[in-house]
Design a protein around this motif. Sequence first.
Motif, PDB file in Angstrom:
ATOM      1  N   ARG A  15       0.981  -1.391  -0.051  1.00 32.96           N
ATOM      2  CA  ARG A  15       0.065   0.241  -0.142  1.00 32.96           C
ATOM      3  C   ARG A  15       1.244   1.788  -0.031  1.00 32.96           C
ATOM      4  NH1 ARG A  15      -5.673  -1.139   2.980  1.00 32.96           N
ATOM      5  NH2 ARG A  15      -5.296  -3.872   3.052  1.00 32.96           N
ATOM      6  N   ARG A  34       0.206   8.488   2.556  1.00 33.41           N
ATOM      7  CA  ARG A  34      -0.152   9.350   1.531  1.00 33.41           C
ATOM      8  C   ARG A  34      -0.248  10.009   3.588  1.00 33.41           C
ATOM      9  NH1 ARG A  34      -5.261  10.572   2.011  1.00 33.41           N
ATOM     10  NH2 ARG A  34      -6.963   8.820   2.624  1.00 33.41           N
ATOM     11  N   SER A  71     -10.058  10.112  -8.819  1.00 32.78           N
ATOM     12  CA  SER A  71      -8.833   8.629  -7.834  1.00 32.78           C
ATOM     13  C   SER A  71      -7.927   9.976  -7.015  1.00 32.78           C
ATOM     14  CB  SER A  71      -8.503   7.762  -8.524  1.00 32.78           C
ATOM     15  OG  SER A  71      -7.497   7.670  -8.891  1.00 32.78           O
ATOM     16  N   TYR A  72      -7.861   9.163  -5.521  1.00 31.40           N
ATOM     17  CA  TYR A  72      -6.841  10.103  -5.168  1.00 31.40           C
ATOM     18  C   TYR A  72      -5.469   9.185  -5.691  1.00 31.40           C
ATOM     19  CZ  TYR A  72      -9.583   9.759  -0.482  1.00 31.40           C
ATOM     20  OH  TYR A  72     -10.258  10.505   0.246  1.00 31.40           O
ATOM     21  N   LYS A  73      -5.425   8.108  -6.537  1.00 26.69           N
ATOM     22  CA  LYS A  73      -4.201   6.980  -6.913  1.00 26.69           C
ATOM     23  C   LYS A  73      -4.174   8.613  -8.062  1.00 26.69           C
ATOM     24  CE  LYS A  73      -4.061   5.637 -10.628  1.00 26.69           C
ATOM     25  NZ  LYS A  73      -3.891   5.197 -11.496  1.00 26.69           N
ATOM     26  N   ASP A  74      -4.738   9.100  -8.424  1.00 23.50           N
ATOM     27  CA  ASP A  74      -4.552   9.775  -9.724  1.00 23.50           C
ATOM     28  C   ASP A  74      -3.473  11.146  -9.209  1.00 23.50           C
ATOM     29  OD1 ASP A  74      -5.757   8.031 -11.946  1.00 23.50           O
ATOM     30  OD2 ASP A  74      -7.421   9.307 -11.780  1.00 23.50           O
ATOM     31  N   ILE A  96      -3.279   3.772  -0.373  1.00 30.80           N
ATOM     32  CA  ILE A  96      -3.947   3.542  -1.483  1.00 30.80           C
ATOM     33  C   ILE A  96      -2.896   1.879  -1.253  1.00 30.80           C
ATOM     34  CG2 ILE A  96      -3.880   4.494  -4.267  1.00 30.80           C
ATOM     35  CD1 ILE A  96      -3.099   7.204  -2.967  1.00 30.80           C
ATOM     36  N   TRP A 109      -1.704  -0.618  -3.671  1.00 29.79           N
ATOM     37  CA  TRP A 109      -1.371  -1.088  -4.811  1.00 29.79           C
ATOM     38  C   TRP A 109      -1.582  -1.544  -5.731  1.00 29.79           C
ATOM     39  CZ3 TRP A 109       2.848   1.426  -7.186  1.00 29.79           C
ATOM     40  CH2 TRP A 109       3.539   1.015  -7.802  1.00 29.79           C
ATOM     41  N   PHE A 132      -2.587   1.100  -9.140  1.00 29.30           N
ATOM     42  CA  PHE A 132      -2.087   1.302  -9.760  1.00 29.30           C
ATOM     43  C   PHE A 132      -1.983   0.829 -10.954  1.00 29.30           C
ATOM     44  CE2 PHE A 132      -0.725   3.168  -6.059  1.00 29.30           C
ATOM     45  CZ  PHE A 132      -0.066   4.774  -5.650  1.00 29.30           C
ATOM     46  N   ASP A 138       1.344   3.314 -14.734  1.00 28.11           N
ATOM     47  CA  ASP A 138       2.313   4.869 -13.485  1.00 28.11           C
ATOM     48  C   ASP A 138       3.183   3.524 -13.103  1.00 28.11           C
ATOM     49  OD1 ASP A 138      -0.535   5.778 -13.405  1.00 28.11           O
ATOM     50  OD2 ASP A 138      -1.295   3.928 -12.392  1.00 28.11           O
TER      51      ASP A 138
END
Length: 152
Positions: A4, A7, A29-32, A57, A59, A62, A67
């Motif tokens: 994970r 952040r 998303s948080y990933k973006d 987040i 993994w 991704f 990414d």
Amino acid sequence: MNTRVRRPKDQEYIYQELTDKKEFGVFESYKDLFMLSMVVGFLEGKRSPFTESLELIHWQVFNLTTDEPVINMVAYLETNNLEFIYDYSEEKFKEKIKIAEEYAASGANKVYNVFMSDQKNALQKIMDYVQEFADIEDYDTWKKKSLVNDLL
């Protein structure tokens, strides 16, 4: 891998506001948001270590073909160590994720400030910001540009 990505706890409002579709959220998303923040942090040349984190987040969200190569390249450019690209050990993986997390922590503040400076034109503002780096050909040019921006 059941990894994970962290952040910072104190940036929860940034992630919530910029992904909230009912309000101003522009990210899916948080990933973006994490990925853009990491690139911005890298372009700014600033890493922000942190200890407290909130919801991690996964993994798995991704993309390994889009990414991960960006994360690998940032880790390589930070360290000049090709092992970040070719070494699949857990140790190297955790090391490159930490680099990405710290750049993203720094970049998230910049992304938030750019977006909030002109919410109606936020996407254009961030595109303009990133485009500023397109004409930089070497490290000396980047340092001069950074110095000028810091003085303004």
